[in-house]
Enzyme design. Sequence first.
Site, PDB file in Angstrom:
ATOM      1  N   ASN A 152      -4.648   2.306   4.285  1.00 52.17           N
ATOM      2  CA  ASN A 152      -4.499   1.220   5.289  1.00 52.17           C
ATOM      3  C   ASN A 152      -5.084  -0.021   4.816  1.00 52.17           C
ATOM      4  OD1 ASN A 152      -2.513   1.759   7.453  1.00 52.17           O
ATOM      5  ND2 ASN A 152      -4.179   3.253   8.314  1.00 52.17           N
ATOM      6  N   ASP A 164       4.152   8.537  11.990  1.00 47.23           N
ATOM      7  CA  ASP A 164       4.627   7.923  13.246  1.00 47.23           C
ATOM      8  C   ASP A 164       5.818   8.653  13.679  1.00 47.23           C
ATOM      9  OD1 ASP A 164       2.942   5.714  12.996  1.00 47.23           O
ATOM     10  OD2 ASP A 164       4.012   4.840  11.330  1.00 47.23           O
ATOM     11  N   ILE A 182      -8.859  13.056   4.596  1.00 47.74           N
ATOM     12  CA  ILE A 182      -7.305  13.193   4.530  1.00 47.74           C
ATOM     13  C   ILE A 182      -7.140  13.988   3.218  1.00 47.74           C
ATOM     14  CG2 ILE A 182      -5.190  12.137   4.263  1.00 47.74           C
ATOM     15  CD1 ILE A 182      -6.158   9.675   5.755  1.00 47.74           C
ATOM     16  N   GLY A 183      -7.683  13.509   2.173  1.00 49.90           N
ATOM     17  CA  GLY A 183      -7.386  14.092   0.864  1.00 49.90           C
ATOM     18  C   GLY A 183      -7.499  15.866   0.804  1.00 49.90           C
ATOM     19  N   GLY A 190      -8.118  10.031  -3.982  1.00 50.34           N
ATOM     20  CA  GLY A 190      -8.894  10.126  -2.741  1.00 50.34           C
ATOM     21  C   GLY A 190      -8.872  11.629  -2.129  1.00 50.34           C
ATOM     22  N   ALA A 191      -8.841  12.456  -3.013  1.00 49.58           N
ATOM     23  CA  ALA A 191      -8.650  14.020  -2.773  1.00 49.58           C
ATOM     24  C   ALA A 191     -10.068  14.639  -2.127  1.00 49.58           C
ATOM     25  CB  ALA A 191      -8.185  14.824  -4.047  1.00 49.58           C
ATOM     26  N   ILE A 241      -1.050   6.226   1.396  1.00 52.62           N
ATOM     27  CA  ILE A 241      -1.541   6.507   2.942  1.00 52.62           C
ATOM     28  C   ILE A 241      -2.653   5.294   3.203  1.00 52.62           C
ATOM     29  CG2 ILE A 241      -2.792   7.919   4.553  1.00 52.62           C
ATOM     30  CD1 ILE A 241      -1.944  10.416   2.404  1.00 52.62           C
ATOM     31  N   HIS A 273       3.425   0.011   9.850  1.00 55.11           N
ATOM     32  CA  HIS A 273       2.310   1.073  10.299  1.00 55.11           C
ATOM     33  C   HIS A 273       1.304   0.383  10.983  1.00 55.11           C
ATOM     34  CE1 HIS A 273       0.540   4.822  10.710  1.00 55.11           C
ATOM     35  NE2 HIS A 273      -0.556   4.423   9.916  1.00 55.11           N
ATOM     36  N   GLY A 311     -11.736  13.406   0.226  1.00 51.32           N
ATOM     37  CA  GLY A 311     -12.023  12.619   1.554  1.00 51.32           C
ATOM     38  C   GLY A 311     -11.419  13.584   2.659  1.00 51.32           C
ATOM     39  N   ASN A 349     -10.241  -1.952   1.327  1.00 50.91           N
ATOM     40  CA  ASN A 349      -9.032  -1.096   0.687  1.00 50.91           C
ATOM     41  C   ASN A 349      -8.121  -1.766  -0.208  1.00 50.91           C
ATOM     42  OD1 ASN A 349     -10.463   0.744   2.172  1.00 50.91           O
ATOM     43  ND2 ASN A 349      -8.693   1.239   3.677  1.00 50.91           N
TER      44      ASN A 349
HETATM   45  C1  LMR Z   1      -3.056   6.431  11.892  1.00 49.37           C
HETATM   46  O1  LMR Z   1      -1.894   6.074  12.320  1.00 49.37           O
HETATM   47  O2  LMR Z   1      -3.803   7.426  12.546  1.00 49.37           O
HETATM   48  C2  LMR Z   1      -3.570   5.925  10.432  1.00 49.37           C
HETATM   49  O3  LMR Z   1      -2.891   4.728  10.093  1.00 49.37           O
HETATM   50  C3  LMR Z   1      -5.486   5.748  11.056  1.00 49.37           C
HETATM   51  C4  LMR Z   1      -5.412   4.525  11.785  1.00 49.37           C
HETATM   52  O4  LMR Z   1      -6.408   3.597  11.498  1.00 49.37           O
HETATM   53  O5  LMR Z   1      -4.844   4.536  12.789  1.00 49.37           O
END
Ligand code: LMR
Length: 353
Positions: A140, A171, A34-35, A29-30, A138, A198, A32, A115
């Site tokens: 979700n 977090d 985030i990637g 996913g490089a 990563i 998460h 994107g 996903n």
């Molecule tokens: C976050 O914590 O920012 C990520 O998990 C993305 C989201 O959907 O909140």
Amino acid sequence: MFLLTSLKSQTKVAAWRVVVRTLKVAVVGAGGGIGQPLSLLLRRCPGIDELALHDLTEMKGIAADLSHVSQTGNVVGFTGEQELEPAVSGADVVVVAAGMPRLPGMQRDHLMAANGNVAVKVATAVSNASPGALLAFITNPVNMIVPTAAEVLRAHGTFDPRRLFGITTLDVVRSKKFIGDSMNISPDEVNIPVIGGHAGITILPLISQCQPRYRRDLQEIQKLTNRIQEAGTEVVNAKAGKGSATLSMAYAAATFVDSLLRAIGGQEELVECAFVASELTDAPFFASPLNLGKDGIKRYMPLPQMSDYEKEALEKLLPILRQNADEGVNFARTFLSGQSRAPVPAALPLTTN
Ligand code: LMR
């Protein structure tokens, strides 16, 4: 002054290179949101000999671009599902950013339908091409994606609980930042474990264990806990339909991968919180502080002390994590049983966040 600084940093780099063997890191996913920043930040991690960048879209341009950064190591682009296995082949660390992001009004759980297949495909590719890799997601919903991946690895006989992670570092990063700002100190000085999962109330920052002590009344602690739990949603709403946290997530994921690499290189005493297969509670997957080593998790640290408020919050989040784990495992089983009867449906994309 400049000379002194640059000499010092060269010494540091040289000392680090003595202990680090060359490593391959694959980013799935490089291409994107985030990637790309994650891959850029990883160019600064010492010891990466090959950075393999995979996505469904053409990766040649991004790989060429990153290959000009004046750091050692090669950057290689891989494109399409057929190049997923070559991308992860022989990797020491595979980090997965692929997947759809949330839109306002969505919970992370709602992303499983889009996903879940990312977990299945990457875990399959890792089983086939790099079963010894440390695999970190990563994507979700992390609370379900990690159990899905575990089940797929298990089906291939390659599941090693020490090597599979859901990245929850954001977090911790957020907790350090919000507490640092509130105490008027640098976030770097703040140490705080964040346990659970998460998503929403499964994210449990143990503010009672914060160092230095966060001396506030219960009402303020509850307010801060809630802000940390809802910080992802804060970004989703601010982006107003254009996705979720990408840059802070890349920062957090790069921090976590850097720790994995340092642990592989032999650095001791590294502790990071992550969402992993766990026996610390009656949830089969749980985020907690972990001592990292060259094979991934070296030691599960004992559950930290908790205030009464945190103990209650833990009791509330455990049933959610158990249910998330069941859903993740069922997703994998449904997929695997379908696969044994028919070929993998072509319509399951490995999407980009
Ligand atoms: C976050 O914590 O920012 C990520 O998990 C993305 C989201 O959907 O909140």
